[in-house]
Design a protein around this motif. Structure first.
Motif, PDB file in Angstrom:
ATOM      1  N   LYS A 113      73.991  13.086  70.017  1.00 10.91           N
ATOM      2  CA  LYS A 113      73.475  13.120  71.026  1.00 10.91           C
ATOM      3  C   LYS A 113      72.668  14.885  70.694  1.00 10.91           C
ATOM      4  N   ARG A 114      72.197  15.993  71.406  1.00  7.95           N
ATOM      5  CA  ARG A 114      72.163  16.950  71.428  1.00  7.95           C
ATOM      6  C   ARG A 114      73.108  17.000  71.250  1.00  7.95           C
ATOM      7  N   SER A 115      72.810  19.035  70.534  1.00  6.93           N
ATOM      8  CA  SER A 115      73.786  19.702  70.973  1.00  6.93           C
ATOM      9  C   SER A 115      73.732  20.586  72.087  1.00  6.93           C
ATOM     10  N   SER A 116      74.824  21.343  72.604  1.00  7.85           N
ATOM     11  CA  SER A 116      74.352  21.923  74.098  1.00  7.85           C
ATOM     12  C   SER A 116      73.169  23.357  73.453  1.00  7.85           C
TER      13      SER A 116
ATOM     14  N   LEU B   3      72.445  12.212  81.999  1.00 13.08           N
ATOM     15  CA  LEU B   3      73.681  12.250  80.742  1.00 13.08           C
ATOM     16  C   LEU B   3      73.749  12.782  79.588  1.00 13.08           C
ATOM     17  N   LEU B   4      72.561  12.800  79.570  1.00  9.79           N
ATOM     18  CA  LEU B   4      72.226  13.786  78.043  1.00  9.79           C
ATOM     19  C   LEU B   4      72.783  14.352  77.915  1.00  9.79           C
ATOM     20  N   ALA B   5      72.314  15.103  79.356  1.00  9.35           N
ATOM     21  CA  ALA B   5      72.377  16.999  78.726  1.00  9.35           C
ATOM     22  C   ALA B   5      74.393  16.894  79.237  1.00  9.35           C
ATOM     23  N   TYR B   6      75.070  16.068  80.389  1.00  6.18           N
ATOM     24  CA  TYR B   6      76.300  16.706  80.512  1.00  6.18           C
ATOM     25  C   TYR B   6      77.703  15.758  79.609  1.00  6.18           C
ATOM     26  N   GLU B   7      76.480  14.722  78.781  1.00  8.27           N
ATOM     27  CA  GLU B   7      77.874  14.304  77.713  1.00  8.27           C
ATOM     28  C   GLU B   7      77.816  15.627  76.141  1.00  8.27           C
TER      29      GLU B   7
ATOM     30  N   HIS C  95      61.857   5.759  86.118  1.00 10.42           N
ATOM     31  CA  HIS C  95      63.673   5.394  84.967  1.00 10.42           C
ATOM     32  C   HIS C  95      63.583   5.271  84.210  1.00 10.42           C
ATOM     33  N   TYR C  96      64.551   5.373  83.716  1.00 13.38           N
ATOM     34  CA  TYR C  96      64.880   5.327  82.310  1.00 13.38           C
ATOM     35  C   TYR C  96      66.444   4.159  81.733  1.00 13.38           C
ATOM     36  N   ASN C  97      65.823   3.822  80.563  1.00 15.67           N
ATOM     37  CA  ASN C  97      67.467   3.068  80.801  1.00 15.67           C
ATOM     38  C   ASN C  97      67.771   3.511  79.272  1.00 15.67           C
ATOM     39  N   VAL C  98      69.783   2.918  79.189  1.00 19.77           N
ATOM     40  CA  VAL C  98      70.263   4.206  78.538  1.00 19.77           C
ATOM     41  C   VAL C  98      70.119   3.831  77.222  1.00 19.77           C
ATOM     42  N   CYS C  99      69.092   3.386  76.374  1.00 21.00           N
ATOM     43  CA  CYS C  99      69.171   3.485  75.074  1.00 21.00           C
ATOM     44  C   CYS C  99      68.111   4.013  74.400  1.00 21.00           C
TER      45      CYS C  99
ATOM     46  N   MET D 176      65.469   7.142  75.255  1.00 21.10           N
ATOM     47  CA  MET D 176      66.009   8.671  74.911  1.00 21.10           C
ATOM     48  C   MET D 176      64.867   9.301  73.869  1.00 21.10           C
ATOM     49  N   ALA D 177      64.116   8.518  72.422  1.00 22.80           N
ATOM     50  CA  ALA D 177      63.348   9.444  71.885  1.00 22.80           C
ATOM     51  C   ALA D 177      62.320   9.786  73.316  1.00 22.80           C
ATOM     52  N   ALA D 178      61.902   8.991  74.522  1.00 23.97           N
ATOM     53  CA  ALA D 178      60.874   9.356  75.389  1.00 23.97           C
ATOM     54  C   ALA D 178      61.313  10.516  76.032  1.00 23.97           C
ATOM     55  N   ILE D 179      62.612  10.851  76.344  1.00 19.62           N
ATOM     56  CA  ILE D 179      63.054  11.215  77.103  1.00 19.62           C
ATOM     57  C   ILE D 179      62.924  13.258  76.089  1.00 19.62           C
ATOM     58  N   ASP D 180      63.115  12.584  75.014  1.00 17.81           N
ATOM     59  CA  ASP D 180      63.228  13.822  74.329  1.00 17.81           C
ATOM     60  C   ASP D 180      62.247  14.334  73.818  1.00 17.81           C
TER      61      ASP D 180
END
Length: 860
Positions: free
Chosen positions: A147-150, A193-197, A611-615, A619-623
């Motif tokens: 995950k990303r660190s905050s 989800l990536l932000a809030y987790e 729309h993104y799938n949780v995979c 995640m690489a595309a978003i980041d």
């Protein structure tokens, strides 16, 4: 209180170095400059048995179980590496023959394998996709993306974790909810989800326990009204543009805030920023039980009174309410579709936090300024260059706004006591402030030595540069915003009209803070872009708020009912957002002149429908998109300030109204783009930010030359500048005309020493210490030449200092040797080496070091 663990330092590595290690067989040099802060997440990692260790030269706790991966550099092709190495060889000195031969051998190796796939270049995006999809192996251990660190959420860095730790940690982070493989069915907002987790990974100062059975959740409330605004959306040419029109303004009244009963607060604090699973909220000190008792319906015993929650046919006893929240604080509700309803997610969240004993992390609380006090005892806080540059200030205005700073700089130059107090207040383990302050306390004549005079000159020069960066101190302070507090309380018992809410204590631009008495004040929030972001507020007394809230000076109650507060203050919410409030009369005079003339900017830019799938692939595309946001933020701020500088330049030269208005439209676009860049961590937009910035940069009215102040706020060293009639250039001019300090009589440092016998010095020990200091200095200088974040650089320098200090501390240095080393410093032309040596001796051999000096006016 739950036991908190000290931060764990982890490797922070470039993705390109990982690739070179895996594919090209290069060795990895681990630098422990990343960090897992004290947090709920660290507690969980420790409980799961994360492996930690210490080095004998450092007291930090280290671990290789998690590695921070950065994506600053792409992987260079073999051909590019050869070109770079040939240039390096050509510039090498003759004495570097062995090194030159090694580089030539490496070139031969690459040439022999040049057609091998491993010597092809790899782009940033492909590199991220490869590592996210495949993970990597280091020291026979498989690491996978976690995950990303905050702290790294906006710069595209990501934490990789030991594969065996991934499943238990990601399940814990995602509250045992299964998101993978279900996103098409449930339309999971993966960026969010990536932000809030990552919220459980936020750095915390302490913890508190709030039972899930004591939490009341009620609906959010919006104030919607129409006003003439500057609406930013895509224009006919395909680029963003600003349109003056009446539009809906929508304010979420309690966005990100909560009310917590006073019994949970200590040390006079009025706000604590809470973290838990997919939960973030600024909780304010409230006499909840007093309010509920005062408003219990007639005929119902208080212990029997039930209050409705946000869910249909769901109630809780008033006597049990300790914390009142809304969905804006509980991010888990954004994923309610996984369980079917908001109520099911609410119940699930309460069960999850109960498994961790309902422990909430406390990230921070409101803080008072440490910038000092004015002549009348008023607290001071520094403004930013974006704030100054958004106002129609003249050279005369800047002269009056900087009166205090210019007088203070003159005192730093000429008042020894004040200067020493200043360096004491700004001392840390990495500077020499404490050492020079201790020596001054022993012997005031230190101020006449060359080494101290140069130290003082550099400190004052840095302070003047700080002012040239726009950091001018004014009367005022940052205050945490508490939105419509009384309305929140009355809403909790169903006595607020949620369709058309009416203000109770504060109306329009009224605010309430104990920082000031009843008066008009000005307000600014970061990010700040234009005159439309400046707040003119009327501070009033509000005894009805005091009745139920325990508020310190650094809390400000604000109103967003029928007033565009949130759009004025750059899309603020109330999850600990702060606003700089000032009662400076000169500033107030300027703000009152322009207030209302610059319409608030409304973001009407379409959000991405992708729309993104949780995979890991998505995640690489978003980041990859997110990693660009840091560049976007910098470019957007710079472009905005160029436009703003040119706007005032044209304004003061009486350019036509149409020219000014057209440029102001560009500033409106930048204002909205700034907010978009910040939101990218959790929300994507359907625009190309880079092209939008380039379009603005090409605007015909912008000059090729940058303003004079640009050399202080720009990352580039090669800046072509010219004088602008803008506030920041006026500040530059004002700070160029400072008077020199009074001269000092020269006293050799050696004259301040108690004479000892140099012949009895341990020469081998002297040389060993000197070698340590030279190596330390070289490594510190090398650190400044490398690309890393400010926090990483500080950690690296701290590690270097601790490493060499460890070996010096182990030595027993005699008085004669100490005298010999210090006395020789006067002959050392490398003053940074001399200061570093003095500082190391001070921190490692303090008693012997201080005894080497003649005690005169000693306070030690």
């Amino acid at each position: 209180m739950t036991e908190l663990h000290k931060p764990v330092y982890i490797p922070s590595i470039e993705a390109s170095d990982i690739y070179n290690h895996m594919v090209r067989g290069r060795e990895l040099d681990l630098k422990y400059i990343g960090m897992i802060p004290t947090s709920l997440e660290l507690n969980k990692l420790i409980n799961l048995g994360i492996k930690t260790f210490k080095k004998k030269t450092n007291d930090k706790i280290l671990s290789n179980d998690i590695i921070n991966i950065k994506f600053k550099h792409r992987v260079d092709s073999g051909l590019n590496i050869i070109k770079r190495l040939k240039v390096k060889i050509a510039n090498l000195e003759q004495s570097k023959k062995d090194y030159k031969e090694k580089l030539e051998e490496f070139i031969e190796l690459i040439n022999s394998e040049i057609n091998d796939e491993k010597w092809s270049g790899v782009s940033y995006s492909d590199l991220r996709l490869k590592l996210y999809s495949e993970g990597f192996v280091y020291n026979k251990i498989k690491y996978v993306p976690y995950k990303r660190s905050s702290a790294k959420s906006r710069i595209g860095q990501v934490l990789f974790i030991k594969e065996k730790l991934y499943e238990p940690m990601i399940k814990w982070s995602r509250m045992k909810l299964e998101f993978r493989g279900r996103s098409k069915e449930y339309k999971i907002d993966y960026p969010s989800l990536l932000a809030y987790e990552s919220l459980v990974g936020s750095s915390i100062e302490s913890t508190i326990e709030i039972s899930s059975s004591n939490i009341l959740i009620i609906n959010d409330v919006e104030s919607i009204f129409r006003q003439n605004t500057s609406v930013v959306r895509t224009g006919n040419d395909g680029f963003l543009d600003s349109f003056e029109e009446e539009s809906n303004i929508k304010n979420s009244l309690f966005d990100g805030e909560s009310l917590l009963d006073e019994k949970y607060f200590k040390d006079g604090k009025s706000m604590i920023l809470l973290r838990n699973h997919m939960f973030k909220s600024a909780a304010f000190n409230c006499k909840i039980q007093d309010f509920l008792r005062d408003n219990c319906p007639e005929g119902i015993p208080f212990n029997d009174w039930k209050i409705p929650t946000m869910f249909k046919n769901d109630f809780m006893f008033a006597k049990d309410v300790h914390l009142i929240i809304t969905p804006s604080s509980l991010k888990a509700l954004k994923f309610s579709s996984i369980l079917g309803t908001d109520k099911k997610m609410w119940d699930h969240w309460k069960k999850i936090i109960s498994l961790d004993k309902c422990i909430f992390g406390v990230c921070k609380s409101e803080k008072r300024s440490k910038r000092g006090y004015g002549e009348s005892g008023n607290v001071l806080q520094q403004i930013s260059y974006q704030m100054l540059n958004s106002l129609p200030l003249t050279q005369r205005d800047i002269h009056y706004l900087t009166l205090f700073e210019r007088a203070y700089i003159e005192q730093l130059k000429n008042n020894d006591e004040l200067f020493v107090e200043y360096i004491k207040d700004n001392a840390n383990d990495m500077n020499t402030n404490e050492m020079f302050a201790d020596l001054y306390d022993i012997n005031h004549d230190l101020v006449n030595t060359k080494i101290f005079r140069n130290f003082r000159k550099n400190i004052i020069s840095s302070y003047v540069t700080h002012i040239k960066n726009g950091k001018v101190r004014l009367s005022g302070d940052y205050c945490v915003m508490l939105g419509n507090p009384l309305e929140f309380l009355y809403h909790s018992i169903g006595l607020l009209d949620t369709i058309d809410p009416k203000p109770i204590a504060l109306k329009s631009n009224e605010v309430y803070t104990k920082l000031f008495g009843q008066k008009e004040i000005t307000g600014f929030r970061n990010p700040h872009t234009s005159p439309s972001n400046v707040l003119l507020a009327n501070n009033i007394l509000a005894p009805e708020i005091d009745r139920y809230f325990n508020l310190s000076d650094n809390i400000v109650c604000v109103n967003a009912i029928g007033f565009p507060l949130q759009d004025i203050l750059s899309g603020c919410d109330y999850d600990s957002d702060t606003v700089l409030l000032s009662d400076n009369e000169q500033l107030l005079f300027i703000v009152k002149r322009i207030y209302g003339k610059y319409k608030v900017c409304i973001n009407n830019v379409a959000s991405s429908k992708k729309h993104y799938n949780v995979c890991n692939k998505d995640m690489a595309a978003i980041d990859n998109e997110l990693s660009n946001s840091q560049k976007y933020i910098g470019r957007t701020v710079n472009t905005g300030q160029l436009c703003m500088s040119r706007y005032w330049d044209m304004y003061h030269q009486n350019f036509g109204t149409e020219q000014l208005e057209n440029l102001l439209k560009k500033i409106d676009v930048v204002t909205v783009l700034s907010g978009i860049c910040i939101d990218l961590a959790k929300k994507m937009f359907d625009i190309n930010i880079n092209k939008e910035i380039e379009n603005i940069s090409r605007y015909k009215e912008l000059r090729k030359e940058k303003p004079l102040f640009w050399k202080y706020v720009s990352q580039s060293d090669n800046v072509l500048t010219a004088s602008y009639k803008c506030p920041m250039d006026f500040l530059f001019n004002e700070m160029q005309s400072l008077a020199k300090g009074n001269g000092k009589n020269d006293i050799p440092l050696e004259d301040l020493l108690l004479k000892k016998e140099i012949s009895k010095s341990d020469r081998k020990q002297e040389q060993k210490i000197y070698n340590y200091i030279e190596s330390m200095n070289a490594k510190i200088n090398n650190t400044y030449a490398k690309q890393m974040t400010e926090n990483e650089r500080e950690r690296k320098i701290e590690d270097i200092i601790k490493y060499y200090s460890f070996f010096v501390r182990k030595l027993t240095i005699g008085e004669d040797t100490m005298y010999s080393m210090i006395s020789k410093l006067t002959k050392n032309k490398k003053e940074n080496i001399a200061s570093r040596l003095l500082n190391t001796l001070h921190s490692t051999q303090k008693e012997t070091f201080l005894k080497a000096f003649l005690a005169k006016n000693s306070t030690l």
